[in-house]
Write a protein that holds these residues in place. Structure first.
Motif, PDB file in Angstrom:
ATOM      1  N   TYR A  47       1.150  17.845  -0.891  1.00 25.23           N
ATOM      2  CA  TYR A  47       1.775  18.399  -1.806  1.00 25.23           C
ATOM      3  C   TYR A  47       0.959  18.499  -3.250  1.00 25.23           C
ATOM      4  CZ  TYR A  47       5.486  18.873  -5.820  1.00 25.23           C
ATOM      5  OH  TYR A  47       6.320  19.157  -6.845  1.00 25.23           O
ATOM      6  N   ASN A  76       5.201  30.348  -1.940  1.00 28.42           N
ATOM      7  CA  ASN A  76       6.091  29.321  -1.270  1.00 28.42           C
ATOM      8  C   ASN A  76       7.149  30.034  -0.278  1.00 28.42           C
ATOM      9  OD1 ASN A  76       4.705  26.904  -1.948  1.00 28.42           O
ATOM     10  ND2 ASN A  76       5.919  26.588  -3.841  1.00 28.42           N
ATOM     11  N   SER A  81       6.614  28.318   3.063  1.00 31.50           N
ATOM     12  CA  SER A  81       7.784  27.703   3.668  1.00 31.50           C
ATOM     13  C   SER A  81       8.004  27.994   5.116  1.00 31.50           C
ATOM     14  CB  SER A  81       9.108  28.004   3.030  1.00 31.50           C
ATOM     15  OG  SER A  81       9.346  29.567   2.770  1.00 31.50           O
ATOM     16  N   THR A 264      14.200  25.175   7.042  1.00 31.49           N
ATOM     17  CA  THR A 264      13.361  24.865   5.956  1.00 31.49           C
ATOM     18  C   THR A 264      13.416  25.808   4.774  1.00 31.49           C
ATOM     19  OG1 THR A 264      11.850  23.694   7.404  1.00 31.49           O
ATOM     20  CG2 THR A 264      10.836  24.322   5.380  1.00 31.49           C
ATOM     21  N   CYS A 265      13.317  26.996   5.157  1.00 27.14           N
ATOM     22  CA  CYS A 265      13.350  28.119   4.197  1.00 27.14           C
ATOM     23  C   CYS A 265      14.713  28.051   3.420  1.00 27.14           C
ATOM     24  CB  CYS A 265      13.218  29.513   5.097  1.00 27.14           C
ATOM     25  SG  CYS A 265      11.390  29.583   5.599  1.00 27.14           S
ATOM     26  N   GLU A 267      16.749  25.797   2.731  1.00 24.84           N
ATOM     27  CA  GLU A 267      16.695  24.631   1.525  1.00 24.84           C
ATOM     28  C   GLU A 267      15.977  25.189   0.341  1.00 24.84           C
ATOM     29  OE1 GLU A 267      16.331  20.845   3.006  1.00 24.84           O
ATOM     30  OE2 GLU A 267      17.903  20.988   4.494  1.00 24.84           O
ATOM     31  N   TRP A 268      14.566  25.352   0.692  1.00 21.34           N
ATOM     32  CA  TRP A 268      13.480  25.717  -0.021  1.00 21.34           C
ATOM     33  C   TRP A 268      14.241  26.985  -1.009  1.00 21.34           C
ATOM     34  CZ3 TRP A 268       7.913  24.783   1.990  1.00 21.34           C
ATOM     35  CH2 TRP A 268       7.193  24.660   0.877  1.00 21.34           C
ATOM     36  N   TRP A 269      14.180  27.918  -0.303  1.00 25.55           N
ATOM     37  CA  TRP A 269      14.895  29.233  -1.127  1.00 25.55           C
ATOM     38  C   TRP A 269      15.901  28.733  -2.243  1.00 25.55           C
ATOM     39  CZ3 TRP A 269      15.179  33.124   3.465  1.00 25.55           C
ATOM     40  CH2 TRP A 269      13.819  33.009   4.148  1.00 25.55           C
ATOM     41  N   GLU A 272      14.566  27.722  -5.384  1.00 23.14           N
ATOM     42  CA  GLU A 272      14.139  28.734  -6.284  1.00 23.14           C
ATOM     43  C   GLU A 272      14.946  29.631  -6.682  1.00 23.14           C
ATOM     44  OE1 GLU A 272      10.996  28.919  -6.776  1.00 23.14           O
ATOM     45  OE2 GLU A 272      10.192  27.449  -5.234  1.00 23.14           O
ATOM     46  N   THR A 299      11.155  16.878  -5.870  1.00 22.95           N
ATOM     47  CA  THR A 299      10.389  17.356  -4.767  1.00 22.95           C
ATOM     48  C   THR A 299       9.316  16.096  -4.774  1.00 22.95           C
ATOM     49  OG1 THR A 299      10.487  19.469  -5.551  1.00 22.95           O
ATOM     50  CG2 THR A 299       8.742  18.865  -4.048  1.00 22.95           C
TER      51      THR A 299
END
Length: 477
Positions: A47, A76, A81, A264-265, A267-269, A272, A299
């Motif tokens: 990271y 990302n 991601s 994963t995506c 949660e990541w998105w 953002e 994070t």
């Protein structure tokens, strides 16, 4: 001498009636901890590579910092991601194959993942090449878009490195070969600091040098892992390749990789999207700054439960593949025990330091005070995010990624996001309202995952694991 690198010693099968004895739980807790602790360091080191580049680029100029931040967010969301998400399939497949002692299948799964990832990287690269036009079309400043486009272009090699090193990471983790990952990631981090400083300040490449440093460092990491896999006697049985099994492994990879990527995506998105929404609030500079600090802090903490989740996923998949469901169940309890300890510690630490944590990111008294005001909510997020991370690890180890992915849709996008928008814009809670929405989504996700985990029939999952690993062998026969 390979013994120092091995954590896969002979393990006793725990009979069903003895599963809940204290000594068996203690043994399993130690095994999960031995995996989780170094894996948390590995995740942190990975990271920090892009984070350090952003920090170095920020000293070049304000325009460069804005462009790099925008490029980092875009790459990302649209690339990294996806790579991390897809490879979640290997936590199920490689882990269960290792438990079932189908060693050659582990290598075949890994090679099929790499071969599947590379064409996807080509498609993503095309998008990154034209990012400047896309950002301008979306209303971004042309100068910032130009810097973001150039930075993203030099990150393309790093994307292809991810397509290789992330599967290799899961390949080694499934076999509990954790120390090679630890040493190589720390070596790469030190290498990256030197390369980044040289490219940016000595050679004067500016923000492009920071991006190029990420690409060089990740390829350095990829080469180290590849050499270990190719030449270490620890991987002698598992680095084999069965060509007749390749296409069936590709199908299984996408079967479990697509829902894992969605998990994963999504949660990541969401996070953002949180930053984007903060720019629409009154006093957007303050709101965006504070939420960015909260997101960065969250994070940084998340890498700890991620290490626990990786350890639990490995133990669960190994034991299900080995036909020992009772140990898999104890592994879940051990992971939850570690989550309780780490979430209590870090939440208490954050709450104690709530009045000074903001100074790590800003000298503005207004920002520091706002961060202190939001910190109690962030403490609760530490607890909820840690729980969901561990339970998502259980889902990946059990092959239940599709349930976890749909859970994210319901929890975050159908419940959490609307609640956050309502509290922020209709009830006047602004940034705290947005973060409350995230907390609500995390709470709903944690509750659903807890119910799903408690309802798992572990004997049935062990049988499914056996059939999953044996399915390709039947076709070959």
């Amino acid at each position: 001498m390979e013994e120092p690198f091995l954590l896969r010693d002979q393990e006793l099968l725990i009979p069903c009636e003895a599963t809940w004895q204290t000594n068996h739980f203690t043994v399993e807790l130690k095994k999960v901890t031995r995996l989780a602790a170094p894996m948390a360091i590995v995740t942190t080191a990975q990271y920090l590579l892009p984070v350090l580049s952003v920090m170095v680029a920020g000293h070049v100029g304000e325009l460069e910092l804005a462009g790099v931040a925008l490029a980092t967010s875009f790459t990302n969301v649209s690339g990294f991601s996806i790579m991390f998400g897809l490879v979640g399939a290997l936590e199920t497949l490689c882990g269960q194959a290792y438990g079932a002692k189908q060693y050659e299948k582990i290598g075949t799964y890994t090679y099929s993942a790499i071969a599947s990832n590379l064409p996807i990287c080509f498609l993503i690269s095309i998008l990154w090449i034209y990012i400047e036009k896309l950002l301008i079309y979306l209303g971004q400043d042309p100068d910032i878009s130009r810097v973001a486009s150039s930075y993203s272009f030099w990150l393309i090699p790093a994307l292809f490195a991810h397509a290789i090193y992330v599967p290799l990471t899961r390949f080694l983790l499934a076999q509990r070969l954790i120390l090679p990952l630890l040493f190589s990631s720390l070596t790469t981090l030190l290498f990256h600091i030197l390369v980044c400083w040289t490219l940016v300040f000595v050679l004067g490449l500016g923000s492009n040098g920071a991006a190029l440093a990420i690409s060089v460092s990740f390829w350095f990491y990829t080469v180290i892992l590849s050499c270990y896999v190719m030449f270490s006697s620890s991987c002698e049985k598992t680095r084999g390749f069965v060509s007749d099994d390749f296409m069936s492994c590709v199908k299984q990879y996408f079967r479990y990789g697509v829902p894992s990527a969605a998990l994963t995506c999504l949660e990541w998105w969401l996070f953002e999207l949180l930053i984007v929404c903060s720019g629409l609030l009154p006093n957007p500079k303050l709101e965006t700054s504070v939420l960015s600090i909260c997101l960065t802090t969250g994070t940084l903490h998340y890498v700890i439960p991620s290490g626990v989740a990786a350890a639990v996923s490995t133990r669960v998949s190994n034991k299900l593949g080995a036909g020992n469901p009772q140990v898999a169940r104890v592994s879940v309890l051990a992971g939850l025990c570690l989550w309780l300890v780490e979430s209590a510690f870090f939440s208490t630490l954050l709450f104690t330091c709530r009045n000074i944590i903001g100074y790590a990111f800003s000298n503005s008294k207004e920002v520091v005070d706002y961060v202190a005001d939001v910190s109690p909510l962030l403490c609760i997020s530490f607890i909820l995010d840690g729980l969901t991370a561990v339970l998502n690890g259980v889902a990946r180890g059990s092959g239940l990624q599709h349930i976890a992915a749909w859970n994210s849709v319901v929890a975050y996008y159908l419940i959490g996001a609307p609640v956050g928008v309502y509290l922020a814009f209709n009830r006047g809670l602004h940034g705290k309202g947005l973060w409350c929405g995230v907390m609500v989504g995390s709470a709903v996700q944690a509750v659903i995952l807890s119910i799903v985990t408690a309802s798992i029939n572990w004997k049935e999952q062990a049988e499914k694991a056996r059939k999953r690993i044996a399915s390709t062998e039947t076709r070959l026969a």
